[in-house]
Motif scaffolding. Structure first.
Motif, PDB file in Angstrom:
ATOM      1  N   GLY A 114      22.482 -12.313 -10.234  1.00  0.00           N
ATOM      2  CA  GLY A 114      22.725 -11.358  -9.163  1.00  0.00           C
ATOM      3  C   GLY A 114      21.481 -10.802  -8.508  1.00  0.00           C
ATOM      4  N   LYS A 115      20.347 -11.444  -8.754  1.00  0.00           N
ATOM      5  CA  LYS A 115      19.084 -10.950  -8.188  1.00  0.00           C
ATOM      6  C   LYS A 115      18.466 -11.973  -7.256  1.00  0.00           C
ATOM      7  CE  LYS A 115      17.956  -8.168 -12.270  1.00  0.00           C
ATOM      8  NZ  LYS A 115      16.939  -7.909 -13.326  1.00  0.00           N
ATOM      9  N   THR A 117      15.651 -12.484 -18.720  1.00  0.00           N
ATOM     10  CA  THR A 117      16.650 -13.540 -18.589  1.00  0.00           C
ATOM     11  C   THR A 117      16.773 -13.972 -17.127  1.00  0.00           C
ATOM     12  OG1 THR A 117      17.922 -12.808 -20.504  1.00  0.00           O
ATOM     13  CG2 THR A 117      19.108 -14.083 -18.838  1.00  0.00           C
ATOM     14  N   ALA A 118      16.599 -15.272 -16.893  1.00  0.00           N
ATOM     15  CA  ALA A 118      16.600 -15.796 -15.525  1.00  0.00           C
ATOM     16  C   ALA A 118      16.444 -17.309 -15.571  1.00  0.00           C
ATOM     17  CB  ALA A 118      15.452 -15.193 -14.716  1.00  0.00           C
ATOM     18  N   VAL A 119      16.645 -17.918 -14.418  1.00  0.00           N
ATOM     19  CA  VAL A 119      16.228 -19.302 -14.231  1.00  0.00           C
ATOM     20  C   VAL A 119      14.809 -19.261 -13.680  1.00  0.00           C
ATOM     21  CG1 VAL A 119      16.668 -21.493 -13.074  1.00  0.00           C
ATOM     22  CG2 VAL A 119      18.588 -20.044 -13.780  1.00  0.00           C
ATOM     23  N   TYR A 120      13.913 -19.991 -14.334  1.00  0.00           N
ATOM     24  CA  TYR A 120      12.509 -19.998 -13.963  1.00  0.00           C
ATOM     25  C   TYR A 120      12.186 -21.297 -13.221  1.00  0.00           C
ATOM     26  CZ  TYR A 120      11.585 -15.850 -16.726  1.00  0.00           C
ATOM     27  OH  TYR A 120      11.580 -14.550 -17.209  1.00  0.00           O
TER      28      TYR A 120
END
Length: 113
Positions: free
Chosen positions: A42-43, A90-93
């Motif tokens: 959501g970012k 936490t994220a896709v890098y």
């Protein structure tokens, strides 16, 4: 056609460490700027760390002191060492090379107990 292949993501507990890799299928010797970005749930996608040929680095305030960006020209690889990981990491890098206008495919990092 050049590609950026990322690896090293996964599930880690808070306080743990991971090292991400981004390997190019072409020499990065003449590449001036390489960066890591991330996009959490959501970012918007945000810059995490940037390295400039010659050794200069820049970090987002949220990761400064915990993450380290580096590159190995002999291996055509960009790294991101991530220590003291937090749930908000936490994220896709993604790795990004502006000179090629090229993004990697992304690698998921999940920080959770």
């Amino acid at each position: 056609q050049v590609q950026l292949v990322e690896s090293g993501g996964g599930l880690v507990q808070p306080g743990g460490s991971l090292r991400l890799s981004c390997t190019a299928t072409r020499s990065i010797f003449n590449i001036y700027v390489m960066s890591w970005y991330r996009q959490g749930p959501g970012k918007q996608r945000e810059m995490v760390a940037t390295t400039v040929s010659g050794g200069s680095t820049n970090y987002a305030d949220s990761v400064n002191g915990r993450f380290t960006i580096s590159r190995d020209n002999a291996k055509n690889t960009l790294y991101l060492q991530m220590n003291s990981l937090k749930p908000e990491d936490t994220a896709v890098y993604y790795c990004y090379v502006p000179q090629w206008s090229l993004w990697g495919q992304g690698t998921q990092v999940t920080v959770s107990s």
